[in-house]
Design a protein around this motif. Structure first.
Motif, PDB file in Angstrom:
ATOM      1  N   HIS A 141      -7.450   2.073  14.226  1.00 15.59           N
ATOM      2  CA  HIS A 141      -8.428   2.743  13.565  1.00 15.59           C
ATOM      3  C   HIS A 141      -8.354   3.190  12.121  1.00 15.59           C
ATOM      4  N   VAL A 142      -7.104   2.751  11.545  1.00 16.71           N
ATOM      5  CA  VAL A 142      -6.884   2.685  10.160  1.00 16.71           C
ATOM      6  C   VAL A 142      -7.365   1.540   9.527  1.00 16.71           C
ATOM      7  N   TYR A 143      -7.281   0.460  10.160  1.00 17.62           N
ATOM      8  CA  TYR A 143      -7.771  -0.864   9.858  1.00 17.62           C
ATOM      9  C   TYR A 143      -8.409  -1.594  10.961  1.00 17.62           C
ATOM     10  N   PRO A 144      -9.711  -1.019  11.075  1.00 18.51           N
ATOM     11  CA  PRO A 144     -10.624  -1.408  12.307  1.00 18.51           C
ATOM     12  C   PRO A 144     -10.873  -3.117  12.109  1.00 18.51           C
ATOM     13  N   ASN A 145     -10.733  -3.544  11.030  1.00 21.25           N
ATOM     14  CA  ASN A 145     -11.058  -4.964  10.735  1.00 21.25           C
ATOM     15  C   ASN A 145      -9.872  -5.965  10.630  1.00 21.25           C
ATOM     16  N   GLY A 146      -8.854  -5.357  11.068  1.00 24.11           N
ATOM     17  CA  GLY A 146      -7.493  -6.066  10.833  1.00 24.11           C
ATOM     18  C   GLY A 146      -7.179  -6.072   9.412  1.00 24.11           C
ATOM     19  N   GLY A 147      -6.159  -7.147   8.999  1.00 23.24           N
ATOM     20  CA  GLY A 147      -6.006  -7.119   7.649  1.00 23.24           C
ATOM     21  C   GLY A 147      -4.745  -6.530   6.926  1.00 23.24           C
ATOM     22  N   ALA A 148      -4.005  -5.698   7.890  1.00 23.88           N
ATOM     23  CA  ALA A 148      -2.843  -4.765   7.728  1.00 23.88           C
ATOM     24  C   ALA A 148      -1.604  -5.462   8.368  1.00 23.88           C
ATOM     25  N   ASP A 149      -0.714  -5.929   7.634  1.00 23.38           N
ATOM     26  CA  ASP A 149       0.441  -6.379   8.372  1.00 23.38           C
ATOM     27  C   ASP A 149       1.899  -6.055   7.625  1.00 23.38           C
ATOM     28  N   GLY A 150       2.864  -6.256   8.098  1.00 19.85           N
ATOM     29  CA  GLY A 150       4.197  -6.319   7.304  1.00 19.85           C
ATOM     30  C   GLY A 150       4.386  -5.156   6.673  1.00 19.85           C
ATOM     31  N   GLU A 151       4.510  -5.108   5.239  1.00 21.85           N
ATOM     32  CA  GLU A 151       4.877  -4.097   4.454  1.00 21.85           C
ATOM     33  C   GLU A 151       4.036  -2.954   4.538  1.00 21.85           C
ATOM     34  N   VAL A 152       2.500  -3.129   4.561  1.00 22.75           N
ATOM     35  CA  VAL A 152       1.504  -2.088   4.491  1.00 22.75           C
ATOM     36  C   VAL A 152       1.847  -1.188   5.828  1.00 22.75           C
TER      37      VAL A 152
ATOM     38  N   LYS B 103      -6.512   9.249  12.268  1.00 19.57           N
ATOM     39  CA  LYS B 103      -7.047   8.283  12.811  1.00 19.57           C
ATOM     40  C   LYS B 103      -6.328   7.659  14.197  1.00 19.57           C
ATOM     41  N   GLU B 104      -5.396   7.701  14.154  1.00 20.24           N
ATOM     42  CA  GLU B 104      -4.408   6.890  15.273  1.00 20.24           C
ATOM     43  C   GLU B 104      -3.837   7.822  16.308  1.00 20.24           C
TER      44      GLU B 104
END
Length: 137
Positions: free
Chosen positions: A109-120, A39-40
Motif C-alpha cells: 500500500h505504501v508502494y502500490p507500483n513496486g519500486g522499493a526494496d533493500g535499504e528503503v 497504509k499497511e
C-alpha cells in the motif's frame, strides 16, 4: 572580553543546534512510521493500534492491540520480536493467520507500483517500529 563573549555565544548556539537535531529526526522517523502504519496496518489493527480496524470484522481472529505491547511485556517494548514477526522470521502459531509476511509481500500500500526494496524497506520498517514504540501506553 568581547571576543570571549562572542565565542561563548557561538558555542552555545552550536550546542543548542546539535541538541535539537535528535528529537526532530526522531519525530520525523515516527511520522514516517505513522504513514507506513496508516497504509499497511491500520485497516486491521485500528487507527491507534488498538486492534479494531475496519477490516478486523472480516477476519477469523481479532488482531492484537499493538498499543499495549509494552504493558503486556512488563514495561518493555519488544522491538526485536515485533520486527521479526512482521518480517515473517518467526513461526506463527497459526499458519493460516491473516497477518502478512511483509518480507515476502513488501509494503503493497505504501508502494502500490513496486519500486522499493533493500535499504528503503529497512528504513520504512525501522520507522514503523519507531511509531509502534511511540504509541505505547
Amino acid at each position: 572580553m568581547r571576543p570571549c563573549l562572542t565565542a561563548f555565544v557561538g558555542l552555545s548556539c552550536a550546542l543548542l543546534a546539535a541538541c535539537s537535531d535528535g528529537p526532530s529526526e526522531d519525530a520525523d522517523r515516527v511520522r514516517e512510521g505513522q504513514r507506513v502504519y496508516a497504509k499497511e496496518c491500520a485497516a486491521c489493527h485500528g487507527a491507534r493500534g488498538e486492534g479494531a480496524g475496519p477490516m478486523s470484522l472480516q477476519l477469523d481472529v481479532v488482531p492484537p492491540d499493538l498499543a499495549g505491547l509494552k504493558q503486556r511485556n512488563d514495561g518493555y517494548f519488544p522491538r526485536e520480536f515485533v520486527s521479526r514477526f512482521v518480517m515473517g522470521q518467526l513461526a506463527k502459531d497459526d499458519p493460516a493467520s491473516p497477518m502478512p509476511d511483509f518480507f515476502a509481500v513488501g509494503l503493497r500500500h505504501v508502494y502500490p507500483n513496486g519500486g522499493a526494496d533493500g535499504e528503503v524497506l529497512e528504513t520504512d520498517f525501522a520507522n514503523l517500529l519507531d511509531y509502534l514504540e511511540a504509541i505505547q501506553w
